[in-house]
Scaffold this motif. Structure first.
Motif, short mmCIF file in Angstrom:
data_model
loop_
_atom_site.label_atom_id
_atom_site.label_comp_id
_atom_site.label_asym_id
_atom_site.label_seq_id
_atom_site.Cartn_x
_atom_site.Cartn_y
_atom_site.Cartn_z
N ILE A 70 0.31 13.95 -6.44
CA ILE A 70 0.08 14.71 -7.67
C ILE A 70 -0.19 13.76 -8.84
N ALA A 71 0.43 12.57 -8.80
CA ALA A 71 0.16 11.57 -9.84
C ALA A 71 -1.28 11.08 -9.76
N ASP A 82 -12.51 5.81 -5.39
CA ASP A 82 -12.02 7.02 -6.07
C ASP A 82 -10.88 7.66 -5.26
N LEU A 83 -11.07 7.76 -3.95
CA LEU A 83 -10.03 8.35 -3.10
C LEU A 83 -8.77 7.49 -3.08
N ILE A 84 -8.94 6.17 -3.15
CA ILE A 84 -7.78 5.27 -3.20
C ILE A 84 -7.03 5.46 -4.50
N GLY A 144 11.50 16.02 -4.16
CA GLY A 144 12.07 14.71 -3.85
C GLY A 144 11.28 13.88 -2.87
N ILE A 145 10.09 14.34 -2.48
CA ILE A 145 9.26 13.62 -1.51
C ILE A 145 8.35 12.64 -2.27
N PRO A 146 8.50 11.34 -2.07
CA PRO A 146 7.67 10.38 -2.80
C PRO A 146 6.18 10.59 -2.60
N LEU A 147 5.76 10.92 -1.38
CA LEU A 147 4.34 11.11 -1.12
C LEU A 147 3.78 12.23 -1.99
N ASN A 170 -4.79 8.20 -4.55
CA ASN A 170 -3.68 8.02 -3.60
C ASN A 170 -3.83 8.84 -2.33
N LEU A 171 -5.03 9.40 -2.10
CA LEU A 171 -5.29 10.10 -0.84
C LEU A 171 -5.54 9.12 0.29
#
Length: 853
Positions: free
Chosen positions: A309-310, A407-409, A301-304, A412-413
């Motif tokens: 993972i997405a 790439d890192l953006i 349930g944690i959005p982050l 989502n990192l």
């Protein structure tokens, strides 16, 4: 492990070769009267370098033998690093249009945001100042939700002032005050040099009489609140303070109104993953959904966790094989840890599956303090200086570094924290949970040492100084001769240092020295000239640096020197531009620099180049690779002095600022590829703007502080054919006669402090590409005209209009310009409401000359 063995050999070789090259350089430049003595020193240094190279080759051969022995196992290996380099990187190749996604809200947070908006505006007391606390686990979306509320249309209209600061675990009261003030008024050097008491009083005065919203993000302790709460006056008008925290005890101490941020459902997590991984394409196999829903359950349930993972799955080009590998890795971590997989395991897996060339770049974020808003351009220049980029054909190292960060953006990192007016990334940030993982992995690899009051100094490749004292001394290293330190970055804000020396053996291979936040008071720290491997040097100082021998720093790529005291201008050597490896030079505007004696093949950024009245024609052919240039002109110029601008074929960004010039003439020819132009204090008549309109590639135009003069901007046949962003700040024109045809693809119009302008041209409603008009500190007639355009475009909703009011609301008594008008400004010292009696044009001019805009 083999990878550790390879890394150790490479690090050792780098240090040995660097040490011997240093000896060779020093010998070649020895100040000896005996020529023969110098030649002997050079010959000896060459011999030592040769012997070192021979030993390095032997070490490399030994590793090669080990690799050949293990090659069969490597070929069948299923390690994450191997998969990352040979499967994921080869498959994932984002196009330029995919690199920087627009910021999108987290699924499921819209109803939550509206509930908080109602608590701020409708449910609380209309008079009492109230505190509302948002509580939830780390990564559950508190900051994201607070940003949605902060930018909500009704919130922007209801509150006169909105201000935001991050409190963080290790809070700094002065920094918090400056961040809050920066949301209300431009923070000058004079303001930033004030102490906490003065800043607190200035903040309180700025809020008196206003309905304000203050956001204190990521609060860990009530101590920060106890110190800062007196700055927030109860104006009996419904002001609000919104706090985010993961600690229930902080919430109950501060507020009776607590909003618990809920966890996402498994379905909502799956929607986040599906949207990022597949976009609008959808998936073709039920196996994707099986894996995806499994990942969703493991997000807890944690959005982050879902976002991370997405981001990882989006790099796989929908390879079921890699989805399976990720699932197996998460399962292994669950077995090893004897607990359910959660955010910590998912962040670890995201790091495990990074390609090797991105890992060092990602871990480098750990060197910055938690919750740091990191300048994007600075980060790029640091990555280039650190030397862990893979050179690519037909791309500069800066472009390679930017692609790594993109790439890192996309994974989502890394998050975009702030964009410039033209939409480019200005600052970035990483979540504190991701930052914890960076620190953990960097410590495991022994490549970074965090130094503050809680952590002792350790010898590592990167040193992050976050203490309130200067820690780099001989005694602190106990005469250690280890030469592994490559970078020192100092983050102890507002620390003054009178003297220090940097000549210790353990610093002789230093590449990066960032002292920009340290206020030094004696020119240059002694010993810097001997750090001949330096590639990046940033320093804020006062005192004389005229005699400093920059010529010894032949490897310098980025040089940033500024004065931390307003009005205390530095005098630098005039031959800095002779450093042939320079790629980026940032000096203050009043420094005089001679043009280089040789062509600067590497220089890409130059701020500022002072051009004085005594100068003859400048030969800009000496900078064939220049992409960004700031010109500061002082005194009358010889006509045609800047005509060689046209030879800067790669220049994309140009800033021109004038002082003490009676008449400035725009060059008849500008660089052909110019994309962004900023003019300030140039006082050019409006009739000459046709010269600017002819620039074939101009996308962004910024006209600041009387860049053009005259009461009417009359546009006839001229067209800004590809202009997308137009910013006008502090100009005194009253009428603007223009149509949609003059700006056929304009996307954004920004008007600031245009106190004479009555309306936006109504025909701008017909610009199909127009997305937003930003109005800051303008009169209601101008604001109303923007809303007229909004109503005309309402049917197709193509534009979004923002009115950001900084307190200037006093209307002119009639259509004629009155000599004396009461002008309200939120930060006039000595007045509670900020009301002063001054001629309006004089107010604009005096404020702009003080650097208020």
């Amino acid at each position: 492990m083999l990878d550790t063995e390879i890394q150790d050999v490479a690090t050792k070789a780098e240090g040995q070769i660097g040490s011997k090259l240093r000896l060779l350089y020093l010998a070649a430049n020895a100040n000896s009267n005996a020529k023969g003595g110098d030649e002997c020193l050079v010959e000896e240094a060459c011999q030592q370098l040769y012997q070192t190279m021979q030993q390095v080759l032997k070490d490399i051969k030994a590793v090669e033998v080990r690799i050949l022995m293990l090659k069969p196992n490597l070929l069948s290996s299923s390690t994450n690093d191997f998969q990352g380099d040979n499967i994921m990187v080869g498959v994932y190749s984002p196009s330029p249009s995919d690199l920087i996604p627009e910021d999108t809200p987290i699924i499921g947070l819209d109803p939550e945001a509206w509930e908080v908006v109602k608590m701020l505006i409708y449910k609380g007391s209309p008079l009492k100042r109230e505190v509302i606390a948002m509580c939830g686990l780390g990564g559950i979306g508190k900051t994201t939700l607070a940003k949605m509320v902060y930018e909500h249309r009704e919130v922007r209209h209801y509150f006169h002032i909105r201000a935001w600061t991050v409190v963080s675990r290790e809070h700094n009261v002065k920094e918090m005050l400056i961040h809050l003030l920066d949301c209300i008024l431009p923070v000058t050097t004079e303001i930033s040099n004030k102490d906490e008491v003065e800043l607190a009083e200035q903040l309180r005065k700025s809020l008196v009489g206003k309905r304000y919203l203050i956001v204190l993000d990521d609060m860990w302790t009530v101590k920060a609140w106890d110190v800062i709460q007196l700055c927030f006056p109860n104006n009996f008008n419904g002001s609000r303070i919104l706090i985010t925290t993961r600690l229930r005890e902080v919430c109950t101490y501060l507020s009776e109104q607590i909003f618990d941020v809920r966890s996402l459902s498994t379905e909502e997590c799956w929607q986040i993953i599906k949207r990022k991984a597949f976009g609008n394409r959808g998936y073709t196999s039920v196996s994707y959904e099986s894996y995806g829903r499994s990942f969703s359950r493991q997000c807890k349930g944690i959005p982050l966790a879902a976002v991370l993972i997405a981001g990882l799955l989006a790099t796989t080009n929908n390879s079921l094989e890699i989805w399976g590998n990720i699932s197996e890795t998460l399962h292994r971590k669950k077995v090893i840890n004897y607990k359910d997989v959660g955010l910590e395991a998912i962040t670890s897996v995201c790091y495990d599956f990074l390609p090797n060339h991105l890992k060092a770049c990602f871990l480098y974020f750990g060197i910055f303090p938690e919750d740091s808003s990191i300048p994007f351009t600075k980060l790029i220049n640091l990555l280039v200086a650190e030397g862990f980029l893979k050179p690519e054909r037909n791309r500069s190292l800066e472009e390679v570094a930017k692609s790594y960060l993109y790439d890192l953006i996309n994974r989502n990192l890394v998050q975009i924290n702030k964009r410039s007016v033209d939409g480019k990334i200005k600052r970035c940030i990483i979540h504190d949970k991701v930052h914890e993982m960076c620190l953990r992995e960097a410590k495991k690899k022994n490549i970074m040492s965090l130094l503050n009051e809680k952590h002792a100094l350790e010898v590592c490749r990167w040193i992050s100084c976050q203490s309130s004292y200067w820690p780099i001394t001989q005694a602190s290293f106990e005469n250690h001769t280890f030469d592994g330190i490559r970078s020192i970055l100092y983050f102890g804000r507002y620390f003054y240092l009178s003297r220090c020396r940097l000549v210790y053996p353990f610093l002789k291979l230093l590449r990066v020295l960032d002292l920009s936040l340290l206020k030094y008071s004696h020119g240059m720290p002694s010993g810097i000239a001997d750090l001949i491997h330096l590639r990046y040097l940033a320093l804020s100082t006062i005192g004389s640096v005229y005699k400093f021998r920059f010529s010894k720093l032949q490897n310098l790529q980025t040089l940033i020197v500024s004065s931390w005291m307003g009005g205390c201008y530095l005098q630098l050597p005039s031959n800095i531009l002779d450093l042939l490896q320079l790629r980026h030079l940032h000096l203050e505007k009043r420094y005089s620099q001679c043009f280089p004696s040789l062509i600067q093949e590497n220089l890409q950024t130059l701020y500022w180049l002072k051009v004085a009245s005594s100068d003859q024609n400048k030969n800009f052919k000496m900078f064939p690779q220049l992409k960004e240039l700031g010109i500061y002109i002082e005194g009358e110029l010889v006509h045609g002095c800047l005509e060689s601008f046209v030879h800067l074929h790669l220049l994309e960004k140009l800033k021109v600022e004038i002082r003490w010039v009676e008449r400035f003439y725009l060059p008849t020819s500008f660089p052909p590829n110019l994309k962004q132009l900023t003019l300030r204090y140039t006082y050019v008549p409006w009739k000459e703007i046709h010269i600017v309109s002819k620039l074939p590639n101009l996308e962004t135009l910024k006209l600041k502080d009387f860049a053009f003069c005259g009461s009417k901007w009359e546009q006839t046949e001229m067209r800004f054919k590809i202009l997308k962003v137009l910013l006008i700040s502090c100009l005194d024109f009253t009428h603007w006669n223009a149509s949609a045809n003059h700006f056929p693809i304009l996307e954004k119009l920004v008007l600031k402090y245009c106190w004479e302008l009555k309306q936006v041209p109504i025909d701008f409603a017909n610009i199909k590409t127009l997305k937003s008009i930003v109005l800051e500190s303008c009169y209601s007639s101008l604001v109303n005209s923007a809303h007229d355009i909004e109503r005309r475009k309402w049917t197709n909703r193509r534009a979004f209009f923002v009115v950001n009011d900084l307190g200037t609301k006093v209307e002119l008594p009639n259509n004629d310009c009155s000599e004396e008008n009461s002008v309200e400004f939120p930060n006039n010292e000595g007045t509670e409401g900020g009301s002063v009696q001054l001629p309006e044009k004089k107010v604009l001019k005096s404020l702009s000359e003080e650097g208020k805009f």
